[in-house]
Motif scaffolding. Structure first.
Motif, PDB file in Angstrom:
ATOM      1  N   LEU A   1       0.754  -1.209  -0.076  1.00 28.19           N
ATOM      2  CA  LEU A   1      -0.089  -0.058  -0.047  1.00 28.19           C
ATOM      3  C   LEU A   1       0.783   1.257  -0.129  1.00 28.19           C
ATOM      4  CD1 LEU A   1      -2.845  -0.832   2.614  1.00 28.19           C
ATOM      5  CD2 LEU A   1      -3.144  -0.164   0.225  1.00 28.19           C
TER       6      LEU A   1
ATOM      7  N   ARG B   1      -2.247  -6.671  -4.743  1.00 29.42           N
ATOM      8  CA  ARG B   1      -3.363  -6.477  -3.699  1.00 29.42           C
ATOM      9  C   ARG B   1      -4.373  -7.099  -3.916  1.00 29.42           C
ATOM     10  NH1 ARG B   1      -1.376  -0.709  -3.798  1.00 29.42           N
ATOM     11  NH2 ARG B   1      -3.578  -0.098  -4.797  1.00 29.42           N
TER      12      ARG B   1
ATOM     13  N   THR C   1      -0.913  -2.848  -7.592  1.00 30.98           N
ATOM     14  CA  THR C   1      -2.354  -3.107  -7.678  1.00 30.98           C
ATOM     15  C   THR C   1      -2.935  -4.600  -7.577  1.00 30.98           C
ATOM     16  OG1 THR C   1      -2.660  -0.753  -8.043  1.00 30.98           O
ATOM     17  CG2 THR C   1      -4.518  -2.219  -8.146  1.00 30.98           C
TER      18      THR C   1
ATOM     19  N   LEU D   1     -11.179   1.356  -2.163  1.00 31.87           N
ATOM     20  CA  LEU D   1     -11.177   0.377  -3.411  1.00 31.87           C
ATOM     21  C   LEU D   1      -9.727   0.427  -3.833  1.00 31.87           C
ATOM     22  CD1 LEU D   1     -14.144   2.323  -5.318  1.00 31.87           C
ATOM     23  CD2 LEU D   1     -14.022   0.345  -3.873  1.00 31.87           C
ATOM     24  N   ARG D   2      -8.908   1.270  -3.576  1.00 32.67           N
ATOM     25  CA  ARG D   2      -7.614   1.348  -4.240  1.00 32.67           C
ATOM     26  C   ARG D   2      -6.782   0.084  -3.483  1.00 32.67           C
ATOM     27  NH1 ARG D   2      -4.705   1.911  -7.458  1.00 32.67           N
ATOM     28  NH2 ARG D   2      -3.114   3.508  -7.144  1.00 32.67           N
ATOM     29  N   SER D   3      -7.108   0.291  -2.137  1.00 34.04           N
ATOM     30  CA  SER D   3      -6.060  -0.476  -1.162  1.00 34.04           C
ATOM     31  C   SER D   3      -6.735  -2.161  -1.170  1.00 34.04           C
ATOM     32  CB  SER D   3      -6.471  -0.286   0.020  1.00 34.04           C
ATOM     33  OG  SER D   3      -7.712  -0.538   0.563  1.00 34.04           O
ATOM     34  N   ILE D   4      -7.728  -2.333  -2.019  1.00 36.87           N
ATOM     35  CA  ILE D   4      -8.150  -3.963  -1.936  1.00 36.87           C
ATOM     36  C   ILE D   4      -8.031  -4.288  -3.282  1.00 36.87           C
ATOM     37  CG2 ILE D   4      -9.890  -3.917   0.092  1.00 36.87           C
ATOM     38  CD1 ILE D   4     -12.217  -3.495  -1.972  1.00 36.87           C
ATOM     39  N   GLY D   5      -7.452  -3.395  -4.276  1.00 36.52           N
ATOM     40  CA  GLY D   5      -7.083  -3.912  -5.692  1.00 36.52           C
ATOM     41  C   GLY D   5      -7.610  -3.412  -6.709  1.00 36.52           C
TER      42      GLY D   5
END
Ligand SMILES: Nc1ncnc2c1ncn2[C@@H]1O[C@H](COP(=O)(O)OP(=O)(O)OP(=O)(O)O)[C@@H](O)[C@H]1O
Ligand SMILES: [Mg+2]
Lengths: 224, 405
Positions: free
Chosen positions: A59, A86, A83, B311-315
């Motif tokens: 992150l 993640r 990304t 949203l960004r942190s979970i891909g």
């Protein structure tokens, strides 16, 4: 080949530049984690545990030092690739849950699934996962603000697991749970580890830490 | 294929979840589209209906005595030059010249006219009395009822005059003021169709008789008020007008030619300017709409910073976040454009009816085209105002975004 660590942290330093002076949250941390390992990270509040987990979860980027995942240096990866990691490889259970308040519990868990599979779940995978963490079909229709802290935490766990990640990062997964539910969650995490997943878990609870194969203790951004 | 719409469906869901904000954005677009389309249609309808009215009389050239030249071919010794109207006339020889030049392009006729008192029973009024060649009258005028005059005591009257004085076929009119001297009594044998205002003849409130009748009352034979040329082809207007001026004004300024097609051009041009002006106002309202949409989209990003961080942190990829926001504004723009189009058709109809007075041209392509035009501009504006917010949303740092409250 097999003795190459899945995660390798080399001299990672994280500095938060603030007006009142720089804060060194991580100070030259080195750590290597084998595939299938189960590591508990302990340490006092503000010692840099969440910061370390954020680096491992791709992150954030370290101020200096290298982070290698499956032998690849994350410095050489672009945002798109990180990304992707993640989404597909890393499951992250946040300390503050980070659920989307406008979406129902089900939709929160469904979201990463949709992003990965590009189609709706027709096999009931999400519902099964939710009931496994103790969220039944009725509760799954509730939005996070309508759920208790423990229920939100369980939804967050389900979301982290929905894409079947190789690496599971947990920031105090049992912090908001009573000992019985906490025990159930710990059993789940242990089963996941036994199935071959690599687990890193931040915790304050020594009995929870006792489940892990290895304990790492952080103080003022350093491993002691 | 199905994969692609996931982002789209997420955008739709997000619009539904933020219903109030979405409604406001759509409303902004609707107002912009309605403003553009309605104003455009109004301008187009005005131009079309005025042009149509004007082109009916656009093929006429009117030749009158030039004000700059001498007084009516040296008529009176030391007559007041350019003073009274009565002194300006076209003498018979000049009429013959004009006829020689212009007769191959259409109908050329000369007319006498005078304003005088008329009496019907006890009622007294003023009216224009025209004297025209008896053979020419049927060529240039259309009857609503009755017949064309055959004798010097029979006349045609315009519909407005007939209406005001309750005149019918067979009614008698006394021309001239009975207190001042002799009057001439004429009989109505026909009523002319309404023609409206024009440069050549204003017959709606006039009396039209033969040349003999006119010169019998006012004298001045061969001293015409004006010469009219009805062209067969409106495009010859410029040529004929040039030719007459060239040949007749060689030595001195004898005549002036008024070309109604030139007047038509001027009016059309003025209308065009007006339409542009009206469109500019519509453009401003669209700009206001655009700013409000930009504001709504920007608000949407600010309010959702944390959500975007999640949203960004979970891909979720940057591009997908960007796409989601663009989709959102495109959906809002599309909705606004469609609702705006429907609203413009109904509001436009009412506005055109109120401002132009007729909806005869409402469905003409030149008028209706403003609906898709307004839709396109509204849609594009909405998408454009979504681009920057989308871009800034996608470039948020996930960690920073997650810390936002
Ligand atoms: N974005 C930031 N900007 C500035 N300083 C930060 C930021 N995030 C963390 N810190 C600082 O870095 C240090 C480590 O924070 P971190 O959140 O990693 O602690 P932690 O070990 O997870 O604590 P806790 O057990 O309370 O969750 C703290 O001193 C904190 O103030
Ligand atoms: Mg923490």
């Amino acid at each position: 080949m097999d003795d190459q660590p899945l995660i390798e942290v080399r001299d990672v330093t994280k500095v938060y530049p603030l007006k009142s002076g720089d804060v060194t949250a991580l100070d030259s941390i080195s750590l290597s984690i084998q595939k299938g390992d189960f590591v508990a990270i302990m340490g006092p509040s503000g010692s840099g545990k969440s910061t370390l987990l954020n680096q491992l979860g791709c992150l954030d980027r370290p101020t200096s030092g290298d982070l290698l995942i499956a032998g690849r240096n994350t410095r050489e990866m672009d945002d798109h690739e990180l990304t992707g990691l993640r989404l597909n490889t890393i499951g992250y259970i946040f300390q503050k849950f980070n659920l989307i308040p406008l979406l129902s519990a089900y939709e929160n868990v469904e979201y990463p699934y949709l992003m990965k599979h590009r189609q709706e779940d027709e096999n009931g995978h999400i519902s099964r996962l939710l009931s496994k963490v103790g969220i039944d079909a009725a509760l799954a229709q509730h939005k996070p603000p309508e759920l208790s802290g423990g229920q939100q935490q369980r939804v967050a766990i389900a979301r982290a697991l929905v894409n079947d990640p190789q690496i599971l990062l947990c920031d105090e997964p049992t912090g908001n749970l009573d000992s019985i539910t906490g025990g159930q969650i710990m059993k789940m995490i242990r089963t996941l580890n036994e199935q071959g997943r690599t687990v890193l878990m931040v915790t304050h609870d020594p009995t929870v830490a006792a489940c892990a194969r290895r304990n790492v203790i952080i103080k003022d951004g350093r491993i002691t | 294929m199905r994969g692609k719409d996931i982002i789209f469906r997420l955008a739709v869901r997000s619009i539904r979840l933020h219903f109030l904000r979405s409604t406001l954005a759509v409303l902004g677009i609707v107002i912009g589209v309605v403003a553009i389309a309605t104003m455009g249609m109004m301008g187009a309808n005005m131009t079309l209906s005025v042009t149509e009215q004007l082109s009916e009389m656009g093929n006429v050239l009117v030749v009158t005595e030039s004000r700059e030249g001498g007084g009516g071919g040296m008529s009176g010794p030391g007559g007041p030059s350019g003073g009274s109207d009565d002194d300006d006339f076209i003498p018979e020889e000049q009429f013959k010249d004009i006829e020689r030049i212009a007769s191959k392009y259409g109908t050329v006729y000369a007319l006498y006219s005078e304003s005088d008192t008329i009496e019907v029973g006890d009622e007294e009024r003023r009216a224009t009395i025209y004297g025209l060649d008896q053979d020419v009258i049927p060529e240039i005028l259309t009857l609503a009822s009755g017949a064309f005059p055959k004798s010097t005591s029979s006349v045609l009257i315009g519909p407005s005059l007939a209406g005001r004085l309750d005149l019918t076929l067979g009614s008698k009119i006394d021309i001239g003021d009975s207190d001042e001297g002799a009057t001439t009594t004429v009989r109505v044998v026909g009523i002319i169709e309404e023609r409206g205002m024009s440069m050549d003849l204003n017959t709606d409130s006039a009396i039209i008789g033969s040349e003999k009748l006119f010169t019998g009352i006012y004298g001045g034979e061969g001293e015409y008020r004006q010469v009219n040329i009805i062209l067969d082809d409106i495009n010859e207007a410029g040529n004929v007008s040039d030719e007459i001026e060239e040949q007749m004004n060689k030595k001195e300024e004898q005549v002036s030619v008024q070309d109604s097609s030139r007047m038509l051009e001027n009016i059309t041009e003025t209308l065009g300017t007006m339409t542009t002006f009206v469109m500019a106002i519509a453009g401003i309202s669209l700009l206001v709409a655009a700013v409000s949409i930009f504001n709504v989209m920007m608000m949407s990003v600010t309010e959702r910073i944390r959500e975007i961080g999640i949203l960004r942190s979970i891909g979720t990829q940057k591009g997908e976040v960007r796409k989601m926001f663009i989709y959102e504004s495109a959906i809002l723009g599309g909705l606004g454009a469609v609702i705006g189009a429907v609203a413009s058709l109904s509001i436009g109809w009412v506005v055109v009816l109120a401002m132009v007075g007729s909806t005869d041209y409402f469905f003409a392509p030149a008028s209706l085209m403003y609906v898709p035009f307004g839709m396109a501009i509204g849609f594009v504006t909405c998408v454009m105002s979504g681009v920057y917010p989308a871009w800034s949303a996608s470039n948020l740092d996930p960690i920073e975004a997650l810390r936002a409250e």
